[in-house]
Write an enzyme that holds these catalytic residues in place. Structure first.
Site, mmCIF file in Angstrom:
data_model
loop_
_atom_site.group_PDB
_atom_site.id
_atom_site.type_symbol
_atom_site.label_atom_id
_atom_site.label_comp_id
_atom_site.label_asym_id
_atom_site.label_seq_id
_atom_site.Cartn_x
_atom_site.Cartn_y
_atom_site.Cartn_z
ATOM 1 N N LYS A 201 12.042 -6.578 0.833
ATOM 2 C CA LYS A 201 11.557 -4.853 -0.046
ATOM 3 C C LYS A 201 9.703 -4.811 -0.084
ATOM 4 O O LYS A 201 9.349 -5.640 -1.419
ATOM 5 C CB LYS A 201 12.363 -4.830 -0.793
ATOM 6 C CG LYS A 201 12.116 -3.547 -1.469
ATOM 7 C CD LYS A 201 13.326 -3.490 -3.173
ATOM 8 C CE LYS A 201 13.144 -2.138 -3.119
ATOM 9 N NZ LYS A 201 14.320 -2.529 -4.511
ATOM 10 N N LYS A 255 13.084 -3.448 3.924
ATOM 11 C CA LYS A 255 12.896 -1.737 4.134
ATOM 12 C C LYS A 255 11.860 -1.191 3.693
ATOM 13 O O LYS A 255 11.149 -2.342 2.432
ATOM 14 C CB LYS A 255 13.861 -1.896 1.976
ATOM 15 C CG LYS A 255 14.197 -0.677 1.702
ATOM 16 C CD LYS A 255 14.766 -0.888 0.175
ATOM 17 C CE LYS A 255 15.341 0.964 -0.352
ATOM 18 N NZ LYS A 255 15.589 1.182 -1.524
#
Length: 331
Positions: A201, A255
Site C-alpha cells: 500500500k 494499492k
C-alpha cells in the site's frame, strides 16, 4: 520458439472478426472478479452522495443491505465495507473500532442476515475511528506507534470476525500485524476467516476522495509516509508481500491499482498467490471526470482498466465501478 515470418504469419488474421477475437482472448473479465467497496453511515433510509466521488454515496445500514442484494443479483461475490464514523465517536485511541455494536459490525450482521451467500471484506485500520485521522496510535511526537497499534488491530479484527466478516483486510501497514491477527483468529475459533493483506500500500496522491468518504480528510495532520510505501520503490513491495505471506495472509493486495501494474505483475510472477488490486477513489474520479468532460466513454474506460488488472495477474479487483461493470459484463 520458432515462428513463421510475414506473409505466412499475419497476426491480424485472428483479429479479423469478433468471434475469432473472443476465441483468442488471453484474459477475460467476469462479475466474479469484482469486489464492491461501499461506505456505511448512520441513520435509516439515508443516502449521502460524495461530491468528490460522483455516483458514489454513503448508505445507512438498510441501504447497504439493498446494495448487497443488487451485488448478489449481478454476480458480484464480495463487498468491502468502510464506515463513516460520527465525530463524537472518534477518539485518539480509536476505541470505537472495538465496539461490538459499532457501525461496521451492525452492517456486517445486517448483510449476513439478509444476503448470507455474499462475502464481506472488512477494512482493519484505525483511521475511520481516530480523531487525528492516522491509521494507528500516536506517541507524543505524532509518530504512529507500531506494536501498540497492533494490539488494537487484533481487537478490531476479532470484533469484525465475531460479527460475521469473511475476509479481514489489514490496511494499516504496521509491521507484523498479519501474523498477530492470524494467531488471534485461530485462538478465537475463526480458522476460516481469510486475511487479505494490504501488502503493498503506497503513500499515494490518489486517496483524497476516499478520505472524504470516511470523514478523515479534514482530520488528518501530516501524512502517512512513515508507514505507507514510497511510490519510488518496487523491491520493497516484494519484501512486504513475502513477510505478509509468511505470517499467514491468504491473499495480498496492491494499492493503488493502475499506477502500480508493474508491482502487481512482479508480485504475481514472484509468489504465484492470489493478488488483488484496489482501483482507488482517485482512479475512479479520473474516469468520471473524463466522462463528464466528454473525452472518454465510461463503459469502454471501465472495462479496459479492469482488464488491465487481469492481464497484470490479478485474481480480482476492488472497484467503485463494480456494479456498473458487472451489469456490462452480464448484458
Amino acid at each position: 520458439m520458432t515462428h513463421a515470418s510475414y506473409p505466412a504469419l499475419r497476426l491480424r488474421r485472428t483479429r479479423a472478426a469478433a468471434w475469432t477475437r473472443a476465441l483468442h482472448a488471453e484474459n477475460r473479465l467476469h462479475p466474479s472478479d469484482l469486489i464492491w467497496p461501499l461506505f456505511v453511515t448512520e441513520g435509516q433510509g439515508e443516502e449521502e452522495p460524495i461530491s468528490s466521488l460522483p455516483g458514489v454515496s454513503r448508505w445507512s445500514v438498510d441501504g447497504i443491505v439493498a446494495r448487497a442484494r443488487e451485488a448478489r443479483d449481478v454476480g458480484i461475490p464480495c463487498l468491502a465495507l468502510f464506515p463513516n464514523t460520527q465525530a463524537d465517536r472518534r477518539s485518539d485511541d480509536g476505541e470505537e473500532a472495538l465496539n461490538p455494536d459499532n457501525l461496521m459490525c451492525r452492517a456486517i450482521r445486517a448483510i449476513k442476515d439478509a444476503v448470507p451467500d455474499i462475502g464481506i471484506l472488512t477494512d482493519v485500520a484505525l483511521d475511520p475511528y481516530t480523531a487525528h485521522g492516522q491509521d494507528g496510535l500516536l506517541d507524543e511526537q505524532g509518530y504512529v506507534i507500531n506494536d501498540a497499534t497492533i494490539d488494537v488491530l487484533i481487537g478490531q479484527s476479532l470484533n469484525q470476525a465475531a460479527a460475521g466478516a469473511d475476509i479481514i483486510a489489514p490496511s494499516d501497514m504496521m509491521d507484523g500485524r498479519v501474523g498477530a491477527i492470524r494467531e488471534a483468529l485461530e485462538e478465537e475459533g475463526h480458522a476460516n476467516v481469510q486475511i487479505m493483506a494490504y501488502a503493498a500500500k503506497y503513500a499515494s496522491a490518489f486517496y483524497g476522495p476516499f478520505r472524504d468518504a470516511v470523514g478523515s480528510s479534514g482530520l488528518l495532520k501530516g501524512d502517512k509516509k512513515s508507514y505507507q510505501m514510497d511510490p519510488a520503490n518496487s523491491e520493497e513491495a516484494l519484501r512486504e508481500v513475502a513477510l505478509d505471506l509468511a505470517e499467514g495472509a491468504d491473499s495480498v493486495m496492491v494499492k493503488p491499482g493502475l499506477p502500480y501494474l508493474d508491482i502487481i505483475a512482479r508480485v504475481k510472477d514472484r509468489f504465484e498467490v492470489p493478488v488483488f488490486a484496489y482501483q482507488v477513489s482517485g482512479e475512479y474520479a479520473m474516469i468520471e471526470a473524463a466522462v463528464a468532460a466528454g473525452v472518454g466513454d465510461r463503459d469502454a474506460l471501465v472495462l479496459e482498466t479492469l482488464l488491465a488488472f487481469k492481464r497484470a495477474g490479478c485474481s480480482g479487483v476492488l472497484t467503485y465501478h463494480a456494479l456498473h461493470a458487472a451489469r456490462l459484463l452480464g448484458a
